[in-house]
Design a protein around this motif. Structure first.
Motif, PDB file in Angstrom:
ATOM      1  N   GLN A 117      91.143  34.762 -24.164  1.00  0.00           N
ATOM      2  CA  GLN A 117      89.984  34.094 -23.312  1.00  0.00           C
ATOM      3  C   GLN A 117      89.139  35.396 -22.701  1.00  0.00           C
ATOM      4  O   GLN A 117      88.052  34.980 -22.453  1.00  0.00           O
ATOM      5  CB  GLN A 117      90.750  33.529 -21.946  1.00  0.00           C
ATOM      6  N   ARG A 165      80.508  35.984 -25.215  1.00  0.00           N
ATOM      7  CA  ARG A 165      79.766  35.332 -24.627  1.00  0.00           C
ATOM      8  C   ARG A 165      78.745  35.957 -23.892  1.00  0.00           C
ATOM      9  O   ARG A 165      77.559  35.969 -23.899  1.00  0.00           O
ATOM     10  CB  ARG A 165      80.093  34.008 -23.732  1.00  0.00           C
ATOM     11  N   ASN A 178      81.637  23.189 -20.547  1.00  0.00           N
ATOM     12  CA  ASN A 178      80.876  24.474 -20.894  1.00  0.00           C
ATOM     13  C   ASN A 178      81.321  24.586 -22.494  1.00  0.00           C
ATOM     14  O   ASN A 178      81.300  25.714 -22.852  1.00  0.00           O
ATOM     15  CB  ASN A 178      81.223  25.771 -20.175  1.00  0.00           C
ATOM     16  N   THR A 179      81.135  23.594 -23.263  1.00  0.00           N
ATOM     17  CA  THR A 179      81.545  23.664 -24.494  1.00  0.00           C
ATOM     18  C   THR A 179      80.331  23.077 -25.556  1.00  0.00           C
ATOM     19  O   THR A 179      80.027  21.827 -25.080  1.00  0.00           O
ATOM     20  CB  THR A 179      82.932  23.244 -25.005  1.00  0.00           C
ATOM     21  N   ASP A 203      83.561  24.587 -32.241  1.00  0.00           N
ATOM     22  CA  ASP A 203      83.256  24.279 -30.758  1.00  0.00           C
ATOM     23  C   ASP A 203      83.209  25.878 -30.105  1.00  0.00           C
ATOM     24  O   ASP A 203      84.087  26.789 -30.494  1.00  0.00           O
ATOM     25  CB  ASP A 203      84.437  23.712 -30.344  1.00  0.00           C
ATOM     26  N   GLN A 252      82.449  28.169 -26.500  1.00  0.00           N
ATOM     27  CA  GLN A 252      82.044  28.113 -25.103  1.00  0.00           C
ATOM     28  C   GLN A 252      80.992  28.807 -24.753  1.00  0.00           C
ATOM     29  O   GLN A 252      80.702  29.784 -24.850  1.00  0.00           O
ATOM     30  CB  GLN A 252      83.551  28.438 -24.322  1.00  0.00           C
TER      31      GLN A 252
END
Length: 272
Positions: free
Chosen positions: A6, A13, A192-193, A220, A222
């Motif tokens: 994570q 991101r 948030n995807t 997919d 995020q």
């Protein structure tokens, strides 16, 4: 408790957002310098400054790449290029000061077809939900703005996107105008995807800074709902996109130029 995976995705991101901000800020400063110098010294000096500015942007990208990603052994063994040779032609350099006037029918269906060196990626556009964006793409495609341009960026770590729409191929190009954010509450954006198959606008992370650059999501990803989702890729288009992604990117660090030579030979928007 945040897991290592994570945390890795979060860092990817954040890096994606930082790079968007740097490149757009460089583009904004370049336009400002061109405007000021052009009004005082005329066309010749504007041309000289444009050459100087493009050099600065290239150096900045190289510095960012060396600071944020060290090429690995994977990068030295570049994956085979699955794409064909690009069609002959030159990228157009025309820009415009203002967003084009609204000419599309918001109630009609439109498709955005990208005829690329790797295959055709056809996209169903969301004209009613994102009219400014679809209208802009209809205008730009009609002008041949996307023709012969490269898809310059593939991200394979944390988020999974192919980025296109920059005539300079540097990540800092655009049409000269910006368009408003739209459709940020699209029902497809959950937790948030951005789901695989989404086509969305790239921006700086700040509101209403989209231009011509867009990204195609092949898995997919995020991301905060800050990027206008304006299209959905067809099943056959996804096969082409996944073929491009499977070839990897050039740095081996998860964010760089795609190993596949993805050139948009022709982009068309069609009303049906």
């Amino acid at each position: 408790m945040v897991t290592q995976e994570q945390r890795k995705r979060q860092l990817a991101r954040e890096k994606f957002l930082r790079q968007q901000q740097r490149r757009t800020e460089a583009r904004r400063k370049a336009r400002l310098r061109n405007s000021v110098i052009g009004s005082v010294l005329g066309v010749i000096l504007v041309g000289s400054l444009a050459l100087y500015t493009s050099g600065v942007l290239k150096d900045d990208d190289k510095a960012n790449a060396s600071a944020e990603a060290t090429p690995s052994a994977q990068a030295s063994k570049k994956a085979p290029d699955p794409c064909e040779k690009a069609a002959p032609g030159k990228v157009k350099t025309e820009t415009w000061k203002k967003e084009p006037a609204m000419t599309i029918d918001k109630s009609a269906k439109y498709t955005f077809d990208l005829s690329t060196t790797c295959g055709t990626i056809d996209i169903a556009l969301k004209a009613s939900a994102a009219p400014h964006t679809v209208n802009s793409f209809d205008f730009l495609a009609g002008k041949g703005f996307f023709d012969h341009t490269k898809c310059h960026r593939l991200t394979t770590n944390g988020i999974y996107v192919l980025q296109c729409g920059d005539p300079t191929g540097s990540g800092s190009g655009g049409p000269g105008y910006t368009i408003p954010d739209e459709n940020l509450k699209d029902k497809s954006l959950k937790a948030n995807t951005y789901p695989a198959g989404t086509v969305a606008m790239a921006n700086t992370g700040q509101a209403h800074t989209g231009g011509s650059q867009f990204f195609l999501v092949y898995q997919d990803s995020q991301l905060p709902p800050s990027y206008t989702p304006f299209g959905t890729i067809s099943e056959s288009g996804m096969k082409v996109l996944k073929k491009i992604a499977a070839a990897g990117e050039s740095t081996g660090a998860g964010d760089g130029a795609p190993n596949a030579t993805v050139v948009i030979n022709k982009a068309t928007v069609t009303k049906s």
